[in-house]
Design a protein around this motif. Structure first.
Motif, PDB file in Angstrom:
ATOM      1  N   ALA A  54       0.825  -1.206   0.000  1.00  0.00           N
ATOM      2  CA  ALA A  54       0.000   0.000   0.000  1.00  0.00           C
ATOM      3  C   ALA A  54       0.860   1.258   0.000  1.00  0.00           C
ATOM      4  CB  ALA A  54      -0.932  -0.009   1.212  1.00  0.00           C
ATOM      5  N   ASN A  55       1.918   1.274   0.832  1.00  0.00           N
ATOM      6  CA  ASN A  55       2.784   2.450   0.889  1.00  0.00           C
ATOM      7  C   ASN A  55       3.558   2.647  -0.410  1.00  0.00           C
ATOM      8  OD1 ASN A  55       2.046   3.050   3.528  1.00  0.00           O
ATOM      9  ND2 ASN A  55       3.632   1.739   4.402  1.00  0.00           N
ATOM     10  N   ALA A  56       4.035   1.526  -1.003  1.00  0.00           N
ATOM     11  CA  ALA A  56       4.759   1.642  -2.268  1.00  0.00           C
ATOM     12  C   ALA A  56       3.858   2.218  -3.358  1.00  0.00           C
ATOM     13  CB  ALA A  56       5.308   0.281  -2.684  1.00  0.00           C
ATOM     14  N   ALA A  57       2.611   1.728  -3.398  1.00  0.00           N
ATOM     15  CA  ALA A  57       1.680   2.254  -4.398  1.00  0.00           C
ATOM     16  C   ALA A  57       1.435   3.747  -4.178  1.00  0.00           C
ATOM     17  CB  ALA A  57       0.366   1.480  -4.335  1.00  0.00           C
ATOM     18  N   HIS A  58       1.303   4.157  -2.907  1.00  0.00           N
ATOM     19  CA  HIS A  58       1.060   5.570  -2.610  1.00  0.00           C
ATOM     20  C   HIS A  58       2.273   6.422  -2.991  1.00  0.00           C
ATOM     21  CE1 HIS A  58      -0.345   9.143  -0.537  1.00  0.00           C
ATOM     22  NE2 HIS A  58       0.817   9.192   0.099  1.00  0.00           N
ATOM     23  N   GLU A  59       3.482   5.933  -2.646  1.00  0.00           N
ATOM     24  CA  GLU A  59       4.686   6.702  -2.938  1.00  0.00           C
ATOM     25  C   GLU A  59       4.920   6.842  -4.437  1.00  0.00           C
ATOM     26  OE1 GLU A  59       6.672   8.286  -0.918  1.00  0.00           O
ATOM     27  OE2 GLU A  59       5.653   7.697   0.935  1.00  0.00           O
ATOM     28  N   LEU A  60       4.642   5.778  -5.188  1.00  0.00           N
ATOM     29  CA  LEU A  60       4.846   5.848  -6.642  1.00  0.00           C
ATOM     30  C   LEU A  60       3.744   6.643  -7.334  1.00  0.00           C
ATOM     31  CD1 LEU A  60       6.034   2.192  -7.352  1.00  0.00           C
ATOM     32  CD2 LEU A  60       7.395   4.282  -7.545  1.00  0.00           C
ATOM     33  N   ARG A  61       2.564   6.667  -6.735  1.00  0.00           N
ATOM     34  CA  ARG A  61       1.478   7.404  -7.363  1.00  0.00           C
ATOM     35  C   ARG A  61       1.709   8.906  -7.303  1.00  0.00           C
ATOM     36  NH1 ARG A  61      -2.779   4.946  -5.072  1.00  0.00           N
ATOM     37  NH2 ARG A  61      -2.757   6.353  -3.276  1.00  0.00           N
ATOM     38  N   THR A  62       2.386   9.374  -6.238  1.00  0.00           N
ATOM     39  CA  THR A  62       2.592  10.821  -6.091  1.00  0.00           C
ATOM     40  C   THR A  62       3.447  11.405  -7.221  1.00  0.00           C
ATOM     41  OG1 THR A  62       2.342  10.653  -3.691  1.00  0.00           O
ATOM     42  CG2 THR A  62       3.464  12.599  -4.547  1.00  0.00           C
ATOM     43  N   PRO A  63       4.630  10.884  -7.517  1.00  0.00           N
ATOM     44  CA  PRO A  63       5.394  11.469  -8.637  1.00  0.00           C
ATOM     45  C   PRO A  63       4.718  11.281  -9.980  1.00  0.00           C
ATOM     46  CG  PRO A  63       6.478   9.492  -7.795  1.00  0.00           C
ATOM     47  CD  PRO A  63       5.403   9.842  -6.822  1.00  0.00           C
ATOM     48  N   LEU A  64       3.986  10.194 -10.155  1.00  0.00           N
ATOM     49  CA  LEU A  64       3.262  10.019 -11.410  1.00  0.00           C
ATOM     50  C   LEU A  64       2.170  11.070 -11.568  1.00  0.00           C
ATOM     51  CD1 LEU A  64       2.933   6.113 -11.574  1.00  0.00           C
ATOM     52  CD2 LEU A  64       4.449   7.583 -12.917  1.00  0.00           C
ATOM     53  N   ALA A  65       1.507  11.386 -10.448  1.00  0.00           N
ATOM     54  CA  ALA A  65       0.478  12.430 -10.512  1.00  0.00           C
ATOM     55  C   ALA A  65       1.093  13.790 -10.814  1.00  0.00           C
ATOM     56  CB  ALA A  65      -0.283  12.478  -9.184  1.00  0.00           C
ATOM     57  N   VAL A  66       2.272  14.064 -10.255  1.00  0.00           N
ATOM     58  CA  VAL A  66       2.950  15.329 -10.535  1.00  0.00           C
ATOM     59  C   VAL A  66       3.330  15.411 -12.006  1.00  0.00           C
ATOM     60  CG1 VAL A  66       5.042  16.650 -10.049  1.00  0.00           C
ATOM     61  CG2 VAL A  66       3.782  15.593  -8.168  1.00  0.00           C
ATOM     62  N   GLN A  67       3.850  14.327 -12.543  1.00  0.00           N
ATOM     63  CA  GLN A  67       4.228  14.330 -13.962  1.00  0.00           C
ATOM     64  C   GLN A  67       3.006  14.539 -14.850  1.00  0.00           C
ATOM     65  OE1 GLN A  67       6.802  11.035 -15.115  1.00  0.00           O
ATOM     66  NE2 GLN A  67       7.450  10.814 -12.969  1.00  0.00           N
ATOM     67  N   ARG A  68       1.920  13.872 -14.517  1.00  0.00           N
ATOM     68  CA  ARG A  68       0.711  14.019 -15.335  1.00  0.00           C
ATOM     69  C   ARG A  68       0.183  15.448 -15.277  1.00  0.00           C
ATOM     70  NH1 ARG A  68      -3.096  10.394 -17.322  1.00  0.00           N
ATOM     71  NH2 ARG A  68      -5.156  11.294 -17.683  1.00  0.00           N
ATOM     72  N   ALA A  69       0.153  16.008 -14.054  1.00  0.00           N
ATOM     73  CA  ALA A  69      -0.338  17.389 -13.915  1.00  0.00           C
ATOM     74  C   ALA A  69       0.561  18.370 -14.667  1.00  0.00           C
ATOM     75  CB  ALA A  69      -0.415  17.757 -12.444  1.00  0.00           C
ATOM     76  N   ALA A  70       1.876  18.157 -14.576  1.00  0.00           N
ATOM     77  CA  ALA A  70       2.794  19.056 -15.284  1.00  0.00           C
ATOM     78  C   ALA A  70       2.609  18.957 -16.787  1.00  0.00           C
ATOM     79  CB  ALA A  70       4.239  18.708 -14.906  1.00  0.00           C
ATOM     80  N   ALA A  71       2.351  17.762 -17.276  1.00  0.00           N
ATOM     81  CA  ALA A  71       2.180  17.592 -18.722  1.00  0.00           C
ATOM     82  C   ALA A  71       0.841  18.128 -19.197  1.00  0.00           C
ATOM     83  CB  ALA A  71       2.318  16.114 -19.087  1.00  0.00           C
ATOM     84  N   GLU A  72      -0.230  17.898 -18.416  1.00  0.00           N
ATOM     85  CA  GLU A  72      -1.567  18.294 -18.873  1.00  0.00           C
ATOM     86  C   GLU A  72      -1.859  19.766 -18.623  1.00  0.00           C
ATOM     87  OE1 GLU A  72      -4.331  15.716 -16.969  1.00  0.00           O
ATOM     88  OE2 GLU A  72      -3.973  14.033 -18.336  1.00  0.00           O
ATOM     89  N   ILE A  73      -1.390  20.270 -17.490  1.00  0.00           N
ATOM     90  CA  ILE A  73      -1.726  21.654 -17.129  1.00  0.00           C
ATOM     91  C   ILE A  73      -0.576  22.608 -17.453  1.00  0.00           C
ATOM     92  CG2 ILE A  73      -2.384  23.167 -15.232  1.00  0.00           C
ATOM     93  CD1 ILE A  73      -3.618  20.745 -13.844  1.00  0.00           C
ATOM     94  N   GLY A  74       0.612  22.239 -17.003  1.00  0.00           N
ATOM     95  CA  GLY A  74       1.752  23.150 -17.177  1.00  0.00           C
ATOM     96  C   GLY A  74       2.136  23.363 -18.629  1.00  0.00           C
TER      97      GLY A  74
END
Length: 414
Positions: free
Chosen positions: A193-213
């Motif tokens: 559960a923690n590994a999934a949470h930790e890996l999801r955070t940078p993936l979400a940042v990358q997605r937001a940077a690509a879609e919004i930024g």
């Protein structure tokens, strides 16, 4: 060939032993009674029937010794004068009466013994079946519990009640194994559960940077800023993945061992982090006495690096880090820093555990540092422990090697 149950085997064994003991006892009693039967009955007949009464017996009674009789006969009183019975005739009559009584008694004894032995054998089988069931009942309980257990009910225990014994120890050992399995499964679930949470955070940042930024027609400055964000998120993901791979490799144990100078690795780790320590205003002191152990140099280098890096990064301005190595000491890294609650210290060795909540600040770790230290230490047969410092805050982490240690090679001693 039909397969018999363990209860049937134990019943056969117990019943066989009981029946054999009963048969031996019956045979011994019969032989002993037979050996003393004639003398006992002969004495009783001679005493109860005096010689003067023998003249009243019919003349048709045999007066000769039966074939095979012993020549010696129990003494009898001499017949009085005028009885008309000679001594050898009186002895023959006494012998005949004794033999008849003894034969009848032995026949009766044999009949009663056979009946009692048959009843004893039947009762022995029943008792053996019951005793085998009592002995094997804990085994049945253990079997039923093992068959019923799954990932959802590992909290159940046998909790066998009874006096100390082999089966009680077996049940307690099984309960201990279930406790270790429950802790392991819980730790794996938390880790996933923690590994999934930790890996999801940078993936979400990358997605937001690509879609919004990068949406629309961004300016060069915005593209450069988003590029930096994406690189930072990618680096964070890389550190997490590398930490997970290193943790998994440590958990699998060592594939090869060789002599490693731990004191040299400690100096190298301190030198590699000297610039970062200077930027943070932290003074690193190394007192590395010669120490060599059998192990993997790559994993041990990562262990020293993680210990020194954690001590430098989780510190305070103008703080200090003390690194020590040596026989009897192992590896010891102490640092100043925030006050660590004593109850929190053991939890820091779990993956993705931090003293404070994650802030996603630049350079923030993934929370795998001490968990990797613990895994590498266990792979080398060592024990990693930590204590909260009473003065100055921070932690003191020790890695004590239980196996063979040396004071260093010729180069280190020279």
């Amino acid at each position: 060939m039909p397969v018999r149950s363990e209860r049937a085997r134990l019943t056969s064994l117990y019943a066989g032993l009981l029946v054999l003991a009963g048969a031996l006892l019956t045979g011994v009693v019969y032989v002993l009674v037979q050996e003393g039967m004639y003398s006992s009955i002969s004495m009783a007949v001679t005493t109860a029937v005096p010689a003067q009464r023998l003249e009243q017996l019919p003349s048709s009674w045999p007066t000769a010794f039966p074939t095979g009789m012993p020549s010696a006969a129990p003494a009898s009183p001499a017949p009085s004068a005028g009885t008309g019975v000679v001594p050898h005739e009186a002895l023959a009559i006494t012998r005949t009466v004794s033999d008849a009584a003894g034969s009848a008694a032995l026949d009766r004894l044999l009949t009663v013994s056979v009946v009692v032995f048959v009843c004893y054998a039947v009762l022995s089988v029943a008792l053996a079946w019951w005793a085998a069931g009592r002995v094997l009942r804990p085994i049945a309980v253990i079997t039923d519990t093992a068959r019923r257990l799954s990932g959802e009910n590992l909290h159940e225990r046998i909790a066998l009640q009874g006096p100390p014994g082999e089966l009680k120890r077996l049940a307690d050992t099984f309960d201990g194994m279930l406790g270790r399995m429950e802790r392991l499964v819980s730790a794996q679930q938390r880790f996933a559960a923690n590994a999934a949470h930790e890996l999801r955070t940078p993936l979400a940042v990358q997605r937001a940077a690509a879609e919004i930024g990068l949406a629309g027609d961004p300016s060069p400055e915005r593209v450069a800023r988003m590029r930096s964000k994406l690189i930072e998120a990618a680096d964070s993901s890389k550190r997490i993945i590398e930490g997970l791979l290193l943790l998994a490799a440590s958990e699998q144990g060592l594939k090869e061992r060789r002599r490693v100078a731990v004191d040299e690795l400690a100096r190298q780790a301190a030198a590699a982090l000297a610039d970062e320590a200077a930027e943070r205003g932290v003074r690193v002191t190394v007192r590395a006495l010669p120490l060599t152990v059998e192990g993997d140099p790559v994993l041990l280098e990562r262990l020293l690096h993680n210990l020194v890096a954690n001590a430098v990064r989780h510190n305070v301005p103008q703080g200090r880090v003390d690194v020590r190595t040596g026989p009897g000491v192992g590896i010891e890294v102490a640092n100043t820093g925030p006050v660590v609650p004593r109850g929190t210290v053991p939890l820091l060795f779990e993956p993705f555990r931090r003293l404070n909540e994650r802030t996603h600040a630049p350079g923030e770790g993934a929370g795998l540092g001490l968990s990797i230290v613990d895994a590498v230490a266990r792979a080398h047969g060592a024990e990693a422990t930590a204590t909260a410092n009473a003065e100055g805050g921070g932690l003191t982490v020790r890695v004590v090697f239980r196996g063979r240690q040396g004071a260093g090679d010729k180069r280190s001693r020279g």
